[in-house]
Each structure stands twice: as C-alpha cells, then as structure tokens.
Design a protein around this motif. Structure first.
Motif, short mmCIF file in Angstrom:
data_model
loop_
_atom_site.label_atom_id
_atom_site.label_comp_id
_atom_site.label_asym_id
_atom_site.label_seq_id
_atom_site.Cartn_x
_atom_site.Cartn_y
_atom_site.Cartn_z
N GLN A 1 0.81 -1.21 0.00
CA GLN A 1 0.00 0.00 0.00
C GLN A 1 0.85 1.27 0.00
O GLN A 1 0.36 2.36 0.31
CB GLN A 1 -0.93 0.02 1.23
CG GLN A 1 -1.93 -1.12 1.26
CD GLN A 1 -2.88 -1.07 0.07
OE1 GLN A 1 -3.39 -0.01 -0.28
NE2 GLN A 1 -3.06 -2.21 -0.58
N GLU B 1 -0.54 4.23 -2.09
CA GLU B 1 -1.72 4.85 -1.47
C GLU B 1 -1.31 5.64 -0.22
O GLU B 1 -1.82 6.73 0.03
CB GLU B 1 -2.75 3.78 -1.10
CG GLU B 1 -4.04 4.32 -0.53
CD GLU B 1 -4.83 5.17 -1.51
OE1 GLU B 1 -5.58 6.04 -1.03
OE2 GLU B 1 -4.70 4.99 -2.73
N THR C 1 -1.89 9.59 0.30
CA THR C 1 -2.62 10.10 1.48
C THR C 1 -1.79 11.14 2.22
O THR C 1 -2.30 12.18 2.64
CB THR C 1 -2.98 8.93 2.42
OG1 THR C 1 -3.82 8.03 1.71
CG2 THR C 1 -3.69 9.42 3.66
#
Length: 118
Positions: A45, A48, A52
C-alpha cells in the motif's frame, strides 16, 4: 472558494474522492476542520500511503477563516438570550455581594458574642 493554499489564489486542491467532495464546504469554508490521514506500513500500500500523506500535507496548508454564522431568523433569539445572560450575570453578582455582606455580618456578630462572654 474562500480558502486557498497560497494567499491570493482561490483554488483548493481537493482529493478526487466522494467524501472529500461532500465535505468540500466544511474543509475549505468558514469552519474549523480536523483531518486524520490513516496510513499503513504495508509495502503493498506504499503508493496509497504516499498519496494520502501528500493530501494531508496539502490540506494542512489550506487557510480558513472560521466564524460564527447567525442567520436573520436566529438573530432575535440570539439577542434575547444575550439579554437574559446579562441579566443572570447581574443577578449572580448581586447575590455574591449579598452573600459576602452576610458573611461579614455573621463574623462581626460572632466577634461581638465572643467579647461579651469574656
């Protein structure tokens, strides 16, 4: 919008998500906002998580001007409540002064009673 990342610009770089669009007015308007960016240490991840964190960094630079909004309909009620509050504060002040005076009188009476016993 009224909020901007840089002084003098009106564009706020919102993340392309439904929730951010729904909250757009709250995030960039005249309110105080808190944003929590949730990330994971999982390598799968990483992209991502980086996205973020970039969003969180941009969002932390958004300038807002929070203020209380009073509508014309609310204004008479607000004025009435302010008057009631002022009256209650005055009554409390008078009650405190009266209580202080009563305590002082009680202390004097107690003193005088002690003098007559001696």
């Amino acid at each position: 919008g009224r909020a901007s990342v840089q002084q003098g610009t009106s564009h706020v770089p919102y993340r392309a998500s439904k929730i951010t669009r729904l909250l757009q007015e709250s995030l960039g308007g005249e309110s105080l906002s808190t944003i929590v960016c949730t990330v994971t240490p999982a390598a799968s991840q990483a992209e991502e998580t980086a996205s973020t964190l970039r969003f969180g960094s941009k969002a932390s630079r958004v300038l807002t001007r929070p203020r209380v909004q009073v509508t014309a309909v609310e204004a008479p009620a607000v004025l009435q409540l302010r008057e009631e509050l002022a009256g209650a504060r005055e009554e409390a002040s008078i009650a405190q002064a009266s209580a202080a005076e009563a305590r002082a009188e009680a202390a004097r009476t107690q003193e005088e009673a002690g003098e007559t016993l001696s």
